[in-house]
Write an enzyme that holds these catalytic residues in place. Structure first.
Site, PDB file in Angstrom:
ATOM      1  N   GLN A 173       3.847  74.972  83.019  1.00  0.00           N
ATOM      2  CA  GLN A 173       3.970  74.947  81.545  1.00  0.00           C
ATOM      3  C   GLN A 173       4.931  74.134  81.306  1.00  0.00           C
ATOM      4  O   GLN A 173       5.500  73.790  80.083  1.00  0.00           O
ATOM      5  CB  GLN A 173       4.262  76.201  81.319  1.00  0.00           C
TER       6      GLN A 173
ATOM      7  N   CYS B  67       3.821  80.593  78.695  1.00  0.00           N
ATOM      8  CA  CYS B  67       3.143  80.971  79.622  1.00  0.00           C
ATOM      9  C   CYS B  67       1.926  81.676  78.856  1.00  0.00           C
ATOM     10  O   CYS B  67       0.807  82.221  79.466  1.00  0.00           O
ATOM     11  CB  CYS B  67       3.950  82.296  80.424  1.00  0.00           C
TER      12      CYS B  67
ATOM     13  N   HIS C   4       6.880  87.844  80.785  1.00  0.00           N
ATOM     14  CA  HIS C   4       6.133  86.823  81.427  1.00  0.00           C
ATOM     15  C   HIS C   4       4.543  87.378  81.159  1.00  0.00           C
ATOM     16  O   HIS C   4       4.303  88.471  81.447  1.00  0.00           O
ATOM     17  CB  HIS C   4       6.541  86.465  82.610  1.00  0.00           C
TER      18      HIS C   4
ATOM     19  N   ASN D  81      -0.356  81.771  88.185  1.00  0.00           N
ATOM     20  CA  ASN D  81       0.819  81.515  87.393  1.00  0.00           C
ATOM     21  C   ASN D  81       0.733  80.318  86.712  1.00  0.00           C
ATOM     22  O   ASN D  81      -0.012  79.286  86.949  1.00  0.00           O
ATOM     23  CB  ASN D  81       2.120  81.802  88.213  1.00  0.00           C
TER      24      ASN D  81
END
Ligand SMILES: *[C@@H]1O[C@H](CO)[C@@H](O)[C@H](O)[C@H]1NC(C)=O
Ligand SMILES: *[C@@H]1O[C@H](CO)[C@@H](O)[C@H](O)[C@H]1NC(C)=O
Ligand SMILES: *[C@@H]1O[C@H](CO)[C@@H](O)[C@H](O)[C@H]1NC(C)=O
Length: 355
Positions: A139, A145, A279, A301
């Site tokens: 990102q 996110c 997150h 992630n």
């Protein structure tokens, strides 16, 4: 006397620090390590003062990492990834956002989790084995996110229901979603809402990620995949979360901590962390360690491949608190294909913002 001498004094202190062979000469192991790290991550600083400042933070993180890694009985390791020259506060402000109360109104569920035959739910699943997970993405310094987690789950359900794994565009979602963008964080369900409204989402290659907010170009870039609806899953229930992940990747919020920031080299992440989520990640599977019997979620992630286990990670599963470790079970949400579309009603407050 006065400012002239003060300046001179500061100059001497700074140059002494800079010139000190104790820690800053290139031959000093820590400085050498820092410079190797800088080269590895392509880091360049504006001037020597900034380099010195970053070196001190790096040193502090290395100390933190080694103190942790030197303890016995850890289930995971920490390491110097791309965040190793940032303080945790800087990391928080850049990669996560303050948590907002969990007050998203629960829509009527499309999938019932009431009468699940749990013995028919597999003990483990990894959607990578079904080619339903694209490469780990990055990102960058955008607070996106939410877009990356949402897109990962759309890529997953599209592969599962339509048979094609297509890397899709976070940039389009970032540029075009209402109320979520590059700055200030956002919500995974806002990404789903945009994709539903837009009739689909473009490929990554036709609408590539720049990490800078731009004008929405969805009218000129063709859609490559779609979803019909989305659904918030039952909250604070790792059992229903498992049922959902056995069917498709799920977007879920968690609290990223300093250890989560520096989680490198693998193992099952067990905290410390609380439940003040900041997150979002995609949960792309779950399993159980064959030696220790420890259960884990498999996370995808959006911090590149230097984090966790090549960009993925494992988080302890089935903990004693209903919120799940780091709050992972607090607010899961999924995209839906081939089901009655949800009425895109106003869901009231959007709840947690995460970046
Ligand atoms: C960690 O252990 C290594 C090897 O024993 C040692 O060199 C290092 O100083 C230790 N670091 C910390 C911060 O305890
Ligand atoms: C959690 O979810 C499971 C499976 O859907 C369900 O059987 C169970 O009743 C739920 N537990 C609670 C406390 O709601
Ligand atoms: C539950 O699932 C198991 C395993 O698939 C199956 O053998 C059993 O018949 C199912 N039970 C019910 C009530 O459907």
């Amino acid at each position: 006397m006065g400012s002239k001498y003060l300046l001179l004094f500061f100059y001497m202190v700074v140059s002494l620090m800079w010139a000190s062979p104790r820690a800053t000469s290139p031959s000093h192991p820590m400085m050498q390590r820092f410079e190797e790290w800088m080269a590895r991550f392509g880091r360049v600083y504006a001037d020597d003062a900034e380099k010195w400042r970053r070196f001190q933070i790096f040193q502090d993180n290395v100390n933190y990492i080694e103190t942790f890694n030197n303890r016995s009985g850890n289930s995971y390791t920490l390491g110097t990834n791309q965040f190793a020259d940032m303080t945790f506060d800087e990391f928080l402000s850049k990669y996560t956002s303050a948590s907002i109360p969990l007050n998203v109104k629960q829509e009527a569920p499309l999938t019932s989790f009431e009468d699940v035959n749990m013995s028919a739910v597999p003990d483990s699943i990894d959607w990578r084995d079904y080619d339903a997970v694209t490469e780990v993405k990055q990102q960058g310094t955008c607070e996106t996110c939410w877009a990356f987690a949402a897109i990962a789950t759309v890529e997953g359900i599209y592969k599962i229901k339509k048979g094609a794994l297509i890397s899709l565009s976070e940039q389009e979602v970032m540029d075009c979603s209402v109320g979520s963008g590059c700055i200030g964080g956002g919500w995974a369900h806002q990404a789903y809402k945009f994709i539903i409204r837009n009739g689909g989402v473009a490929t990554e290659s036709s609408y590539p990620y720049t990490g800078v907010q731009r004008n929405c170009e969805s009218n000129i870039v063709p859609n490559a995949a779609y979803i019909d609806a989305y659904q918030h899953l039952p909250r604070n229930n790792e059992t229903s979360l498992k049922v959902a992940v056995s069917k498709q990747p799920v977007a879920s919020y968690l609290e990223a901590t300093r250890d989560f920031q520096l989680y490198v080299g693998g193992g099952i992440f067990k905290g410390p962390c609380g439940t003040a989520v900041n997150h979002v990640v995609a949960i792309i599977g779950y399993g159980e360690d064959s030696n220790t019997g420890e259960k884990y979620w498999i996370l995808k992630n959006s911090w590149g491949k230097n984090w966790g286990e090549n960009g993925f990670g494992r988080l302890e599963r089935d903990v004693s608190s209903v919120e799940g470790l780091c709050g992972i079970a607090q607010q899961p949400v999924i995209p839906i294909i081939n089901s009655t579309p949800l009425e895109l009603a106003d869901v009231g407050s959007d709840g947690i913002s995460a970046i």
